[in-house]
Design a protein around this motif. Structure first.
Motif, PDB file in Angstrom:
ATOM      1  N   MET A  84      -5.425  -5.186 -10.985  1.00 47.29           N
ATOM      2  CA  MET A  84      -5.576  -5.148  -9.532  1.00 47.29           C
ATOM      3  C   MET A  84      -5.025  -6.414  -8.895  1.00 47.29           C
ATOM      4  N   SER A  87      -1.365  -5.986  -8.863  1.00 45.46           N
ATOM      5  CA  SER A  87      -1.056  -4.990  -7.847  1.00 45.46           C
ATOM      6  C   SER A  87      -1.045  -5.635  -6.462  1.00 45.46           C
ATOM      7  N   MET A  88      -2.022  -6.500  -6.218  1.00 47.45           N
ATOM      8  CA  MET A  88      -2.094  -7.150  -4.911  1.00 47.45           C
ATOM      9  C   MET A  88      -0.921  -8.108  -4.735  1.00 47.45           C
ATOM     10  N   ILE A  90       2.038  -8.039  -6.055  1.00 49.15           N
ATOM     11  CA  ILE A  90       3.369  -7.437  -5.952  1.00 49.15           C
ATOM     12  C   ILE A  90       3.462  -6.500  -4.734  1.00 49.15           C
ATOM     13  N   ALA A  91       2.298  -6.210  -4.117  1.00 50.82           N
ATOM     14  CA  ALA A  91       2.244  -5.193  -3.057  1.00 50.82           C
ATOM     15  C   ALA A  91       3.225  -5.455  -1.921  1.00 50.82           C
ATOM     16  N   VAL A  94       6.772  -4.203  -2.590  1.00 56.93           N
ATOM     17  CA  VAL A  94       7.091  -2.790  -2.851  1.00 56.93           C
ATOM     18  C   VAL A  94       6.517  -1.849  -1.793  1.00 56.93           C
ATOM     19  N   ARG A  95       5.820  -2.439  -0.813  1.00 55.19           N
ATOM     20  CA  ARG A  95       5.122  -1.646   0.201  1.00 55.19           C
ATOM     21  C   ARG A  95       6.069  -0.706   0.959  1.00 55.19           C
ATOM     22  N   ARG A 102       6.518   3.844  -5.694  1.00 58.87           N
ATOM     23  CA  ARG A 102       5.310   3.026  -5.853  1.00 58.87           C
ATOM     24  C   ARG A 102       4.450   3.545  -6.996  1.00 58.87           C
ATOM     25  N   ALA A 106       3.758   1.311 -10.235  1.00 59.12           N
ATOM     26  CA  ALA A 106       2.357   1.017 -10.542  1.00 59.12           C
ATOM     27  C   ALA A 106       2.070   1.344 -12.004  1.00 59.12           C
ATOM     28  N   TYR A 107       2.581   2.481 -12.473  1.00 58.39           N
ATOM     29  CA  TYR A 107       2.373   2.872 -13.867  1.00 58.39           C
ATOM     30  C   TYR A 107       2.949   1.816 -14.821  1.00 58.39           C
TER      31      TYR A 107
ATOM     32  N   TYR B  22      -2.334   0.889  -9.064  1.00 57.33           N
ATOM     33  CA  TYR B  22      -1.809   1.470  -7.834  1.00 57.33           C
ATOM     34  C   TYR B  22      -2.614   0.997  -6.621  1.00 57.33           C
ATOM     35  N   ALA B  23      -3.826   0.476  -6.884  1.00 60.78           N
ATOM     36  CA  ALA B  23      -4.773   0.198  -5.798  1.00 60.78           C
ATOM     37  C   ALA B  23      -4.147  -0.550  -4.631  1.00 60.78           C
ATOM     38  N   MET B  24      -3.594  -1.719  -4.897  1.00 62.76           N
ATOM     39  CA  MET B  24      -3.143  -2.560  -3.799  1.00 62.76           C
ATOM     40  C   MET B  24      -1.724  -2.199  -3.347  1.00 62.76           C
ATOM     41  N   ILE B  25      -0.999  -1.476  -4.200  1.00 62.43           N
ATOM     42  CA  ILE B  25       0.362  -1.056  -3.836  1.00 62.43           C
ATOM     43  C   ILE B  25       0.301   0.179  -2.942  1.00 62.43           C
ATOM     44  N   ALA B  29      -3.108  -0.741   0.736  1.00 59.89           N
ATOM     45  CA  ALA B  29      -1.913  -1.585   0.745  1.00 59.89           C
ATOM     46  C   ALA B  29      -2.017  -2.785   1.684  1.00 59.89           C
TER      47      ALA B  29
END
Lengths: 235, 107
Positions: A84, A87-88, A90-91, A94-95, A102, A106-107, B22-25, B29
């Protein structure tokens, strides 16, 4: 060559050196899975479905000592929480991408792919004159790691099936944890977390389904957070 | 655990892991994670590896066994020294396995 392919291949190339460290882990996971009694197809499937090295090694180790589904699920759920944070981090990069991108990225978001891709995002600014293709670079990193992980798992499964149980080759899994611990325990807070978790694992050994391990990890977390708070206050 | 139960467990773990990734992407977001979660994440790996290693070395059949003539704890000690001195995973595994074979032969 198409610029997308150039970016993709650059990602593959920059991810490649890290594979030296990934291959032994993948093989070790495959060997450990066989020795823990996991069917080979299921162990290979787990590498695609879970796709997280540390958690897969932990799952194998817990299966080997006869842990139940609940402690295995809780422990891997905790261990994978760090994704997580990636994910935050890199968000923001890729947003803007379509959802299918996405989902795919993410995978593929693992420790090693994140480490290389985030460098590209932070060090190389988006080009002004042409479209930003850095997600193709990320895809190259993620794909390279994914392929190595699947192949090294398969190699470990083949090798593990031919090694006699008397060789105790599954002992390599806890030895790996020891090697990683030595690196993680350079910090005072890591020492507190590890020490308390180890002692608590013994204190709660009698709990059924190896739930004592989960209790131990949670107490270790509390100790680690407490130790780093104390350090901050002392400063 | 039966193969079917293990398959189900692995699928659940895979799904949860994907949701984290995937949570934050995709899901939240525009939010950021609370500070305590950052602090917590740093300690998860050392706590998990330490608990598992202690369990492997000293718990047998739900009971704590501290035996002087058990080869695995001594091999783990050798491995820990090598890990501490070299910081190298492969060297640690090599030294630990070699030590295990020597101690099994000695005890």
């Amino acid at each position: 060559m198409h610029p997308k392919l150039v970016e993709f291949l650059a990602g593959c190339r920059d991810e490649a050196p890290l594979q030296l460290g990934v291959v032994p882990f993948g093989m070790l996971y495959g060997i450990g899975a066989i020795q823990a009694g996991m069917p080979a197809w299921l162990a290979q499937l787990a590498s695609a479905v879970v796709f997280a090295g540390a958690a897969q090694l932990v799952i194998v180790q817990m299966l080997a000592v006869g842990a139940g589904a609940l402690p295995i699920g809780l422990t891997s759920g905790l261990l994978n929480l760090r994704h997580m944070l990636y994910s935050m981090s890199i968000a923001e990069h890729v947003r803007h991408l379509p959802r299918r991108w996405r989902l795919l990225l993410a995978y593929l978001l693992t420790d090693e792919a994140y480490a290389v891709a985030i460098l590209r995002y932070q060090v190389t600014p988006p080009p002004d004159d042409r479209p930003d293709l850095r997600h193709w670079y990320f895809l190259g990193c993620g794909f390279t790691l994914w392929l190595t992980w699947q192949l090294s798992t398969a190699a470990g499964l083949l090798f593990g099936a031919s090694v006699p149980a008397g060789w105790d080759i599954d002992f390599a899994v806890p030895l790996t944890f020891i090697a990683l611990l030595a690196m993680l325990m350079k910090e005072r807070a890591g020492q507190a977390a590890a020490l308390v978790a180890a002692l608590a694992a013994l204190a709660f050994a009698a709990l059924p389904y190896k739930l004592g391990l989960v209790v131990a990890i949670v107490l270790g977390l509390v100790a680690g957070v407490w130790a780093s708070r104390r350090r901050e206050v002392a400063r | 655990m039966s193969t079917a139960a293990l398959l189900a467990l692995l699928v659940v773990i895979g799904l949860v892991t994907f949701v984290y990734r995937y949570a934050m992407i995709g899901l939240f977001a525009n939010r950021s994670l609370p500070g305590w979660l950052h602090a917590l994440c740093r300690h998860i790996a050392p706590a998990s590896f330490a608990a598992l290693t202690a369990g492997e070395l000293f718990i047998h059949g739900g009971e704590v066994v501290l035996a002087l003539a058990a080869p695995k704890p001594w091999a783990a000690l050798v491995a820990a020294l090598v890990a501490w001195r070299t910081g190298n995973v492969l060297a640690t595994i090599g030294a630990g396995m070699a030590a295990l074979y020597v101690f099994k032969w000695l005890f």
